[in-house]
Design a protein around this motif. Structure first.
Motif, PDB file in Angstrom:
ATOM      1  N   UNK A  31     -73.898 -28.129  78.582  1.00 10.07           N
ATOM      2  CA  UNK A  31     -74.613 -27.395  79.619  1.00 10.07           C
ATOM      3  C   UNK A  31     -76.096 -27.732  79.540  1.00 10.07           C
ATOM      4  N   UNK A  32     -76.737 -27.857  80.683  1.00 11.63           N
ATOM      5  CA  UNK A  32     -78.182 -28.079  80.747  1.00 11.63           C
ATOM      6  C   UNK A  32     -78.857 -26.882  81.406  1.00 11.63           C
ATOM      7  N   UNK A  33     -79.937 -26.411  80.772  1.00  8.28           N
ATOM      8  CA  UNK A  33     -80.675 -25.249  81.273  1.00  8.28           C
ATOM      9  C   UNK A  33     -82.157 -25.568  81.402  1.00  8.28           C
ATOM     10  N   UNK A  34     -82.783 -24.965  82.392  1.00  9.39           N
ATOM     11  CA  UNK A  34     -84.239 -24.921  82.467  1.00  9.39           C
ATOM     12  C   UNK A  34     -84.686 -23.879  81.444  1.00  9.39           C
ATOM     13  N   UNK A  74     -69.245 -49.768  77.953  1.00 12.51           N
ATOM     14  CA  UNK A  74     -67.955 -49.109  78.167  1.00 12.51           C
ATOM     15  C   UNK A  74     -68.065 -47.606  78.283  1.00 12.51           C
ATOM     16  N   UNK A  75     -69.277 -47.091  78.410  1.00 13.40           N
ATOM     17  CA  UNK A  75     -69.508 -45.641  78.451  1.00 13.40           C
ATOM     18  C   UNK A  75     -69.905 -45.196  79.850  1.00 13.40           C
ATOM     19  N   UNK A  76     -69.732 -43.911  80.093  1.00 13.87           N
ATOM     20  CA  UNK A  76     -70.223 -43.344  81.352  1.00 13.87           C
ATOM     21  C   UNK A  76     -70.647 -41.899  81.122  1.00 13.87           C
ATOM     22  N   UNK A  77     -71.580 -41.451  81.939  1.00 11.59           N
ATOM     23  CA  UNK A  77     -71.972 -40.044  81.973  1.00 11.59           C
ATOM     24  C   UNK A  77     -71.532 -39.514  83.323  1.00 11.59           C
ATOM     25  N   UNK A  78     -70.661 -38.527  83.307  1.00 12.90           N
ATOM     26  CA  UNK A  78     -70.143 -37.990  84.563  1.00 12.90           C
ATOM     27  C   UNK A  78     -70.701 -36.597  84.803  1.00 12.90           C
ATOM     28  N   UNK A  79     -70.698 -36.217  86.055  1.00 12.17           N
ATOM     29  CA  UNK A  79     -71.250 -34.938  86.486  1.00 12.17           C
ATOM     30  C   UNK A  79     -70.095 -33.994  86.794  1.00 12.17           C
ATOM     31  N   UNK A  80     -70.035 -32.873  86.064  1.00  9.26           N
ATOM     32  CA  UNK A  80     -68.983 -31.885  86.263  1.00  9.26           C
ATOM     33  C   UNK A  80     -69.397 -30.912  87.381  1.00  9.26           C
ATOM     34  N   UNK A  81     -68.486 -30.037  87.830  1.00  7.34           N
ATOM     35  CA  UNK A  81     -68.756 -29.223  89.029  1.00  7.34           C
ATOM     36  C   UNK A  81     -70.034 -28.387  88.987  1.00  7.34           C
ATOM     37  N   UNK A  82     -70.367 -27.812  87.818  1.00  6.05           N
ATOM     38  CA  UNK A  82     -71.564 -26.982  87.717  1.00  6.05           C
ATOM     39  C   UNK A  82     -72.742 -27.725  87.117  1.00  6.05           C
ATOM     40  N   UNK A  83     -72.725 -29.048  87.248  1.00  7.69           N
ATOM     41  CA  UNK A  83     -73.759 -29.932  86.704  1.00  7.69           C
ATOM     42  C   UNK A  83     -73.748 -30.009  85.178  1.00  7.69           C
ATOM     43  N   UNK A  84     -72.615 -29.639  84.558  1.00  9.19           N
ATOM     44  CA  UNK A  84     -72.450 -30.011  83.165  1.00  9.19           C
ATOM     45  C   UNK A  84     -72.425 -31.537  83.110  1.00  9.19           C
ATOM     46  N   UNK A  85     -72.956 -32.112  82.035  1.00  9.97           N
ATOM     47  CA  UNK A  85     -72.887 -33.564  81.884  1.00  9.97           C
ATOM     48  C   UNK A  85     -71.875 -33.904  80.798  1.00  9.97           C
ATOM     49  N   UNK A  86     -71.089 -34.928  81.058  1.00 10.77           N
ATOM     50  CA  UNK A  86     -70.059 -35.342  80.107  1.00 10.77           C
ATOM     51  C   UNK A  86     -70.240 -36.810  79.751  1.00 10.77           C
ATOM     52  N   UNK A  87     -70.319 -37.085  78.460  1.00 10.81           N
ATOM     53  CA  UNK A  87     -70.278 -38.465  78.006  1.00 10.81           C
ATOM     54  C   UNK A  87     -68.833 -38.867  77.802  1.00 10.81           C
ATOM     55  N   UNK A  88     -68.378 -39.862  78.560  1.00 11.37           N
ATOM     56  CA  UNK A  88     -67.066 -40.469  78.331  1.00 11.37           C
ATOM     57  C   UNK A  88     -67.309 -41.723  77.513  1.00 11.37           C
ATOM     58  N   UNK A  89     -66.994 -41.631  76.230  1.00  5.47           N
ATOM     59  CA  UNK A  89     -67.365 -42.687  75.305  1.00  5.47           C
ATOM     60  C   UNK A  89     -66.560 -43.959  75.460  1.00  5.47           C
ATOM     61  N   UNK A 134     -74.400 -20.332  89.182  1.00  5.91           N
ATOM     62  CA  UNK A 134     -74.204 -21.733  88.789  1.00  5.91           C
ATOM     63  C   UNK A 134     -74.318 -22.640  90.011  1.00  5.91           C
ATOM     64  N   UNK A 135     -75.198 -23.647  89.974  1.00  5.50           N
ATOM     65  CA  UNK A 135     -75.349 -24.561  91.110  1.00  5.50           C
ATOM     66  C   UNK A 135     -74.204 -25.564  91.181  1.00  5.50           C
ATOM     67  N   UNK A 136     -74.100 -26.241  92.311  1.00  5.64           N
ATOM     68  CA  UNK A 136     -73.083 -27.283  92.447  1.00  5.64           C
ATOM     69  C   UNK A 136     -73.766 -28.614  92.724  1.00  5.64           C
ATOM     70  N   UNK A 137     -72.974 -29.597  93.155  1.00  9.38           N
ATOM     71  CA  UNK A 137     -73.504 -30.928  93.449  1.00  9.38           C
ATOM     72  C   UNK A 137     -72.646 -31.571  94.538  1.00  9.38           C
ATOM     73  N   UNK A 138     -73.089 -32.715  95.077  1.00 12.30           N
ATOM     74  CA  UNK A 138     -72.383 -33.280  96.235  1.00 12.30           C
ATOM     75  C   UNK A 138     -71.153 -34.134  95.905  1.00 12.30           C
ATOM     76  N   UNK A 139     -70.657 -34.081  94.686  1.00 12.67           N
ATOM     77  CA  UNK A 139     -69.454 -34.854  94.349  1.00 12.67           C
ATOM     78  C   UNK A 139     -68.282 -34.324  95.174  1.00 12.67           C
ATOM     79  N   UNK A 140     -67.686 -35.193  95.968  1.00 10.55           N
ATOM     80  CA  UNK A 140     -66.787 -34.747  97.045  1.00 10.55           C
ATOM     81  C   UNK A 140     -65.542 -34.010  96.566  1.00 10.55           C
ATOM     82  N   UNK A 141     -64.932 -34.496  95.511  1.00  7.74           N
ATOM     83  CA  UNK A 141     -63.662 -33.907  95.096  1.00  7.74           C
ATOM     84  C   UNK A 141     -63.811 -32.429  94.723  1.00  7.74           C
ATOM     85  N   UNK A 142     -65.017 -32.060  94.286  1.00  3.57           N
ATOM     86  CA  UNK A 142     -65.220 -30.682  93.842  1.00  3.57           C
ATOM     87  C   UNK A 142     -65.167 -29.691  94.997  1.00  3.57           C
ATOM     88  N   UNK A 143     -65.476 -30.160  96.206  1.00  2.00           N
ATOM     89  CA  UNK A 143     -65.388 -29.284  97.380  1.00  2.00           C
ATOM     90  C   UNK A 143     -63.942 -28.876  97.632  1.00  2.00           C
TER      91      UNK A 143
END
Length: 431
Positions: A31-34, A74-89, A134-143
């Motif tokens: 989780x990321x917080x201000x 071979x890594x990626x950082x993905x954006x989860x529905x509430x802007x959690x960040x996930x490292x896929x190693x 909790x905010x959201x983001x424009x990633x389509x599948x989450x809608x």
């Protein structure tokens, strides 16, 4: 096109690797917080953070011109529905490499969030925010997911927007090897819940649960621990399970549309009118398998998904624990769990989020079984005897879990104790 069950079975068979080529993949969310407002960050801040990571070689992943993640090697950082960040190693050879990957990621993230006045919370459930905050983001599948998921599980939106976990991906050398690993992985889910519990605080209060995240996942659409997973689940049985599982969403011309309660079998039989009765590709199958939210699942590897997110000091302990069992000492673990009754495992699974180590399984508490499994894991890692740059083998990463056993105090217990003293929100953030 995927039109027959045998094609799905062959998909799983294509994941078979020789034992010497086994890899480890770790995914972990934060989780990321201000830190000035104690609020979850919105998408505009995420974009600033991503931009800061470009200097470390990360490249944007785009969807309709929106940045929805980053990739590097071979890594990626993905954006989860509430802007959690996930490292896929990346696919790595051992826990030493996995821990090094996590530390490098931590170094990069810290450089960026410091400049943006952000802080990280490493917990299985957001301890501060109400779901309306909790905010959201424009990633389509989450809608689509936000609209459809609550229909099958009352806490589905909490899962999407307020949980974080750690996931381990492991390989199999044959169908027989998969059957044993999958049965062990599912049988020890209650132990994983108790041992890695780290989500006791919810909306700034003691929730009464040690792993509220696990409680949420038990009440999430498409989730749970199916009884069928204890019946020596082979490739054909899992193919049947996936074929008869509802579709969550379907991608059509770069847009996501609701599965509308179609089964994957309907897709295979050309019965989805919204797609003009088109048949699924292998990519559609991969997407479908990724939207089965059970505690463990099969793709071309096994995903273990029952661990709460935890701080950087214990991030490697969960993967080490499971690697020691599944790669280093599978037979002893299998002999142990083969004596357990599946109904008692499922009952322990349902009780573990609240009772933790005090949950009963086969006449003993989970603390007893955890101690035994930790020794099985330790022997497994010792037999692997992979020495890292520090001069020690992978048992080094079990240290955090050994402290839990010695003190009978989980991360969740520690957080309850610390937060209850003064209810200071700073105690919830990573130090």
């Amino acid at each position: 096109m995927i039109t027959h069950k045998e094609q799905i079975i062959n998909y799983f068979k294509s994941g078979i690797r020789e034992t010497k080529d086994f890899k480890i993949g770790i995914e972990h969310e934060k989780f990321l917080f201000d830190q000035n407002k104690d609020k979850r960050v919105d998408y505009s801040i995420i974009l600033k953070m991503f931009k800061g990571l470009y200097e470390f070689g990360w490249k944007p992943i785009l969807e309709n011109k929106n940045v929805i993640g980053l990739k590097k090697s071979g890594k990626s950082i993905t954006l989860e529905p509430g802007n959690q960040i996930e490292l896929s190693g990346d696919q790595l050879n051992n826990i030493h490499e996995a821990c090094s990957e996590a530390q490098n990621y931590l170094f990069e993230i810290k450089q960026v969030i410091k400049r943006l006045d952000l802080k990280i919370v490493s917990a299985g459930f957001d301890p501060i925010s109400k779901i309306s905050e909790v905010p959201n983001n424009p990633k389509q599948r989450y809608e689509v997911m936000t609209k459809d998921m609550p229909n099958g599980g009352e806490l589905s939106l909490d899962m999407m927007y307020r949980t974080c976990g750690t996931q381990l991906n492991v390989d199999y050398s044959s169908e027989k090897d998969f059957v044993k690993k999958f049965k062990v992985a599912n049988s020890i889910v209650p132990i994983s819940i108790a041992l890695f519990a780290n989500s006791s605080i919810v909306e700034k209060k003691n929730s009464g649960y040690l792993s509220y995240r696990s409680k949420v996942w038990q009440n999430t659409s498409r989730g749970g621990l199916p009884e069928a997973f204890f019946e020596n689940m082979n490739f054909e049985k899992y193919a049947d399970f996936a074929i008869n599982f509802p579709i969550l969403f379907i991608q059509k011309d770069k847009e996501y549309i609701s599965g509308k309660k179609y089964l994957f079998s309907d897709f295979m039989n050309g019965k989805i009118k919204e797609l003009e009765n088109k048949l699924p590709t292998e990519n559609d199958l991969t997407t479908h398998l990724s939207t089965i939210f059970t505690e463990n699942r099969l793709k071309k590897y096994i995903e273990l998904r029952s661990m709460d997110a935890c701080g950087w000091e214990c991030l490697c302990s969960g993967p080490a624990f499971n690697t020691g069992i599944l790669y280093g000492n599978l037979d002893e673990a299998y002999d142990l769990i083969s004596k357990w009754d599946k109904n008692k495992i499922i009952n322990a699974y349902l009780e573990a989020p609240k009772k933790g180590f005090n949950t009963e399984l086969m006449g003993k508490d989970l603390f007893y079984w955890t101690s035994i499994l930790l020794e099985i894991s330790k022997k497994g890692l010792e037999s692997r005897d992979i020495i890292g740059k520090g001069g020690y083998n992978e048992t080094h990463y079990l240290g955090h879990l050994e402290k839990i056993i010695d003190n009978k105090t989980t991360n969740a217990d520690h957080m309850i104790s610390e937060f209850s003293k003064n209810e200071n929100l700073n105690d919830l953030y990573d130090k």
